[in-house]
Design a protein around this motif. Structure first.
Motif, PDB file in Angstrom:
ATOM      1  N   UNK A  47     -17.134  60.536 -20.463  1.00 17.48           N
ATOM      2  CA  UNK A  47     -16.820  59.128 -20.638  1.00 17.48           C
ATOM      3  C   UNK A  47     -16.919  58.376 -19.322  1.00 17.48           C
ATOM      4  N   UNK A  48     -16.564  59.079 -18.236  1.00 19.56           N
ATOM      5  CA  UNK A  48     -16.639  58.394 -16.962  1.00 19.56           C
ATOM      6  C   UNK A  48     -18.062  57.995 -16.636  1.00 19.56           C
ATOM      7  N   UNK A  49     -19.041  58.822 -17.000  1.00 19.27           N
ATOM      8  CA  UNK A  49     -20.414  58.457 -16.702  1.00 19.27           C
ATOM      9  C   UNK A  49     -21.051  57.657 -17.827  1.00 19.27           C
ATOM     10  N   UNK A  50     -20.623  57.865 -19.089  1.00 18.75           N
ATOM     11  CA  UNK A  50     -21.250  57.117 -20.177  1.00 18.75           C
ATOM     12  C   UNK A  50     -20.902  55.644 -20.099  1.00 18.75           C
ATOM     13  N   UNK A  51     -19.755  55.314 -19.528  1.00 17.23           N
ATOM     14  CA  UNK A  51     -19.397  53.917 -19.382  1.00 17.23           C
ATOM     15  C   UNK A  51     -19.900  53.345 -18.076  1.00 17.23           C
ATOM     16  N   UNK A  52     -20.593  54.148 -17.300  1.00 17.20           N
ATOM     17  CA  UNK A  52     -21.022  53.735 -15.980  1.00 17.20           C
ATOM     18  C   UNK A  52     -22.500  53.354 -16.004  1.00 17.20           C
ATOM     19  N   UNK A  53     -22.796  52.266 -16.660  1.00 12.51           N
ATOM     20  CA  UNK A  53     -24.170  51.774 -16.655  1.00 12.51           C
ATOM     21  C   UNK A  53     -24.371  50.933 -15.409  1.00 12.51           C
ATOM     22  N   UNK A  71      -7.442  51.400 -20.599  1.00 10.76           N
ATOM     23  CA  UNK A  71      -8.291  52.440 -21.204  1.00 10.76           C
ATOM     24  C   UNK A  71      -9.690  52.311 -20.631  1.00 10.76           C
ATOM     25  N   UNK A  72     -10.389  53.430 -20.580  1.00 13.76           N
ATOM     26  CA  UNK A  72     -11.756  53.475 -20.060  1.00 13.76           C
ATOM     27  C   UNK A  72     -12.767  53.063 -21.108  1.00 13.76           C
ATOM     28  N   UNK A  73     -14.044  53.121 -20.758  1.00 15.30           N
ATOM     29  CA  UNK A  73     -15.132  52.699 -21.652  1.00 15.30           C
ATOM     30  C   UNK A  73     -15.142  53.406 -23.002  1.00 15.30           C
ATOM     31  N   UNK A  74     -14.613  54.618 -23.058  1.00 18.38           N
ATOM     32  CA  UNK A  74     -14.587  55.382 -24.310  1.00 18.38           C
ATOM     33  C   UNK A  74     -13.288  55.193 -25.076  1.00 18.38           C
ATOM     34  N   UNK A 139      -7.798  57.705 -13.455  1.00 18.27           N
ATOM     35  CA  UNK A 139      -8.193  59.018 -13.964  1.00 18.27           C
ATOM     36  C   UNK A 139      -8.015  59.084 -15.476  1.00 18.27           C
ATOM     37  N   UNK A 140      -8.801  59.976 -16.093  1.00 18.05           N
ATOM     38  CA  UNK A 140      -8.568  60.393 -17.464  1.00 18.05           C
ATOM     39  C   UNK A 140      -7.733  61.667 -17.402  1.00 18.05           C
ATOM     40  N   UNK A 147      -9.360  58.739 -28.236  1.00 20.84           N
ATOM     41  CA  UNK A 147      -8.758  57.454 -27.870  1.00 20.84           C
ATOM     42  C   UNK A 147      -7.385  57.362 -28.526  1.00 20.84           C
ATOM     43  N   UNK A 148      -6.421  56.800 -27.816  1.00 17.40           N
ATOM     44  CA  UNK A 148      -5.071  56.645 -28.344  1.00 17.40           C
ATOM     45  C   UNK A 148      -4.133  57.774 -27.966  1.00 17.40           C
TER      46      UNK A 148
END
Length: 190
Positions: A47-53, A71-74, A139-140, A147-148
């Motif tokens: 998720x850290x990289x998938x939200x990092x466009x 919350x992060x991108x995911x 951090x995650x 999620x949640x």
């Protein structure tokens, strides 16, 4: 007979070329399949990289039993660690394996409820850019598989407490999951 041998060799050459092309094609498709399956095997890390466009990781606000949190991108919960120093991550090695940093390749983006001016980045020892909120590295938790989930809330793993981050940038230290624990404060003085 010479003509028959030529045709047989030509046919064999065509078959060899066809097999080579087929092998190359299946090799690349299997490697892309394996890379996509490896991404799904580690949701928090990917998720850290998938939200990092190129536009950067987008943070949002989620609501849980202890209140609203970042919350992060995911959609997975983001935490701060009291073992960090302002503007510097001290979570590396095994710590970063259990608590993957939220990284980005562009400037982080504020979703609804997130203050854009409070977003920033720091450079980690591996050269990646970690997202910060009011100076706190984010951090995650590897134990949050969806999620949640907020399974890391109040944990004292790696020598200091881990807390959800409120939209105001402070740790969320109230709630049933950790009501009997006390926060030592760490570098941020909470």
């Amino acid at each position: 007979m010479h003509n028959t041998k030529s045709r047989a060799l030509s046919g064999a050459a065509i078959v060899a070329v066809a097999l080579t092309v087929a092998a190359c094609g299946s090799s690349s498709s299997s490697s892309s399949a394996s890379s996509s399956s490896s991404s799904s095997a580690a949701p928090a890390a990917s998720a850290s990289s998938s939200g990092a466009s190129s536009a950067g990781a987008k943070l949002t606000v989620a609501k849980g039993k202890d209140g609203s949190y970042l919350a992060g991108p995911n959609g997975h919960a983001l935490y701060m660690w009291m073992g960090d120093k302002p503007g510097k991550s001290n979570c590396t090695g095994g710590c970063a394996g259990a608590w993957p940093p939220l990284t980005t390749s562009g400037a982080p983006v504020a979703g609804s409820g997130v203050v854009a001016a409070d977003l920033g980045t720091i450079k980690r020892s591996d050269g990646s850019m970690q997202v910060t909120y009011k100076g706190h590295p984010l951090y995650y938790f590897s134990g949050d598989s969806a999620a949640g989930q907020i399974n890391g809330e109040g944990s004292d793993g790696f020598g200091a407490r881990w807390w959800l981050v409120s939209p105001a940038g402070s740790p969320i230290t109230t709630g049933t999951a950790h009501s009997s624990s006390s926060s030592s404060g760490g570098a941020y003085g909470y």
